[in-house]
Design an enzyme around this catalytic site. Structure first.
Site, mmCIF file in Angstrom:
data_model
loop_
_atom_site.group_PDB
_atom_site.id
_atom_site.type_symbol
_atom_site.label_atom_id
_atom_site.label_comp_id
_atom_site.label_asym_id
_atom_site.label_seq_id
_atom_site.Cartn_x
_atom_site.Cartn_y
_atom_site.Cartn_z
ATOM 1 N N GLU A 1 0.840 -1.205 0.000
ATOM 2 C CA GLU A 1 0.000 0.000 0.000
ATOM 3 C C GLU A 1 0.870 1.248 0.000
ATOM 4 O O GLU A 1 0.535 2.247 -0.620
ATOM 5 C CB GLU A 1 -0.907 0.022 1.235
ATOM 6 C CG GLU A 1 -2.049 -0.961 1.192
ATOM 7 C CD GLU A 1 -3.125 -0.566 0.199
ATOM 8 O OE1 GLU A 1 -2.838 -0.649 -1.014
ATOM 9 O OE2 GLU A 1 -4.221 -0.195 0.626
ATOM 10 N N THR B 1 -6.717 8.468 -4.979
ATOM 11 C CA THR B 1 -6.708 8.282 -3.519
ATOM 12 C C THR B 1 -5.979 9.423 -2.822
ATOM 13 O O THR B 1 -6.412 9.893 -1.772
ATOM 14 C CB THR B 1 -6.026 6.945 -3.165
ATOM 15 O OG1 THR B 1 -6.701 5.896 -3.858
ATOM 16 C CG2 THR B 1 -6.106 6.662 -1.683
#
Lengths: 311, 311
Positions: free
Chosen positions: A131, A184
């Protein structure tokens, strides 16, 4: 072992009131990582299918192979070689935990090929590293549920403290992905750094209510607690007709509805498959009214998380 | 019915991470309200024992009789008369829910004398009105548990949404009241109106962890979740040697320790009576080292809440 295939499911992070602390896995879709052993040391990306050529093909920069290299380094293994095929079965930047699913499938696959040096729980920090490579921060609210399954709570990031809570058997998720894209990083950037004490208390009340509601199988309490006074009011402006789509879900049997992860996907939770299907139809129809195509996924909460696929 | 006595227990509000949303009742001490029917309409305070003359003696201004008058008005009853004796069994401004216990004992007693026009749950808004008279705001985190018993969560104030969650059988509370006084209004005044998003997320994680820990009987999770990054760092400066007293509790078997309500009382939760007693002794000794006398109360969580006493 000469070849391994691992599947890791899409996930819904935040779950209305639980920004950065709640997430759950759904059954489908999910990404698949395929490894084939090679004699030559090193990790090579043989193919990525379904990303429209957007993901990095260099092993260091791609988050899936990046975590694999990280794991090999951690284990002090230098002579391992494999080819990687990544099957992207969900869109990038969708709010469905796309990068998390790929990273989790990657760590599951290489761990299997190496003879399981790590337990599933121990794989979590590696997947979180994926991530970090993909989005710049090592969040666990997608990788946690994608790896472990179930409804996951991240009590703390430092030290990492993550656990699952039981959910009612008859709880179904509707996930709707409108054909628009949100970055994001942008979705995080628009958030305010300060929250009023009043809103903090309201959010804490809803967090407590959602945990208790899920653990007690109290659907009314789940419904009343699916309220986000901090993040949703800010991020929802990035999703066209958000309020109307949410209302469509609530008017058609959903217990609650909010943004999935950082969006633009929206999710709803419902009691029973029929309500979840009705919410899906209504949400898609409302997006269509705004001229936006959307893909829908209806499923129970995925209790198992990622898994090794056998042919 | 010519006379009624009602008991309402002391309570611990906030419970570390749950500012304004968590509270639980303990077994002792508690206030007692005694009512004696009179022919003359109106409510008269016959006596208040144990307040050192500090509470208002006028029926309108005293929170116990104030809520009784409020209830009579709500019911449209004009010809009712009674004398009230309030036995204050805990110090004022102690962080033990003193005003809440009195108000709850009051509404329990008059409801009984009137033949129970209200259910216990329905008495809550009246008791909250007593908190408004006493402290200026109608909080429920003391009156809720004092009235209902158990570990109470207030999900929302508007609309009021309150419920209890189960706690492990072997959970004990240590409540230590040092002989210093903090005004509830001051304790609220020093709080900041803004919280960083980072601290909000940390607090939400702990709220989720404490609810899940209590419901799962997971003592380790309870312990890890009893962390307050928002209120305790500010309010603890009002309590001399707070850190040392807290450490004394943690070093002597407590799962966690924080401020009870707005202080200056401190509470600890422990697994088993022996740990709770050890924490009590250690906390009192540490306050004594700072030249402060303290009273200690050790009890299981009170599951029943307020009750009518029969002679």
């Amino acid at each position: 072992m000469n070849s391994v295939k691992a599947f890791a499911p899409a996930t819904v992070a935040n779950v209305a009131c639980g920004f950065d602390i709640f997430g759950f896995a759904i059954k489908e879709p999910g990404d698949v990582v395929e490894l084939r052993r090679c004699d030559e040391p090193g990790i090579v990306i043989a193919d990525i299918i379904g990303d429209e050529g957007r993901l990095p093909r260099s092993a260091e920069k791609n988050s899936v192979t990046g975590v694999m290299l990280h794991m090999l380094k951690h284990l002090g293994i230098k002579d391992f070689g494999c080819e990687v095929v990544l099957h992207k079965n969900m869109p990038l930047g969708s709010g469905m935990g796309s990068s998390a699913a790929s990273a989790v499938a990657g760590v599951m696959a290489i761990n299997e090929m190496l003879g399981q040096p790590f337990t599933r729980q121990e794989l979590l920090p590696f997947a979180m590293e994926g991530e970090r490579i993909a989005s710049g921060s090592a969040h666990a609210d997608n990788v946690g549920p994608s790896l472990l399954g179930g409804f996951v709570v991240i009590r703390s990031y430092n030290p990492l403290d993550i656990f699952t809570i039981p959910v009612p058997d008859d709880l179904y998720c509707t996930l709707v992905h409108p054909d628009i894209e949100i970055n994001t990083k942008d979705a995080r950037f628009i958030l305010k750094n300060e929250v009023s004490l009043k809103n903090t208390i309201a959010q804490m009340g809803n967090v407590a209510g959602l945990v208790a509601g899920l653990m007690k199988s109290d659907y009314d309490l789940i419904s009343r607690s699916m309220v986000d006074v901090i993040i949703e009011p800010v991020r929802s402006i990035l999703i066209p007709d958000f309020k109307e789509v949410k209302q469509a879900a609530l008017s058609n049997g959903a217990l609650g509805c909010s943004i999935s992860g950082s969006g633009p996907s929206m999710f709803a939770l419902s009691r029973g498959l029929e309500n979840a299907n009705n919410a899906a139809t209504a949400m898609r129809a409302r997006f269509a009214q705004a001229g936006i195509e959307s893909a829908i996924h209806v499923s129970a909460i995925n209790q198992g998380g990622a898994m090794i696929l056998t042919d």
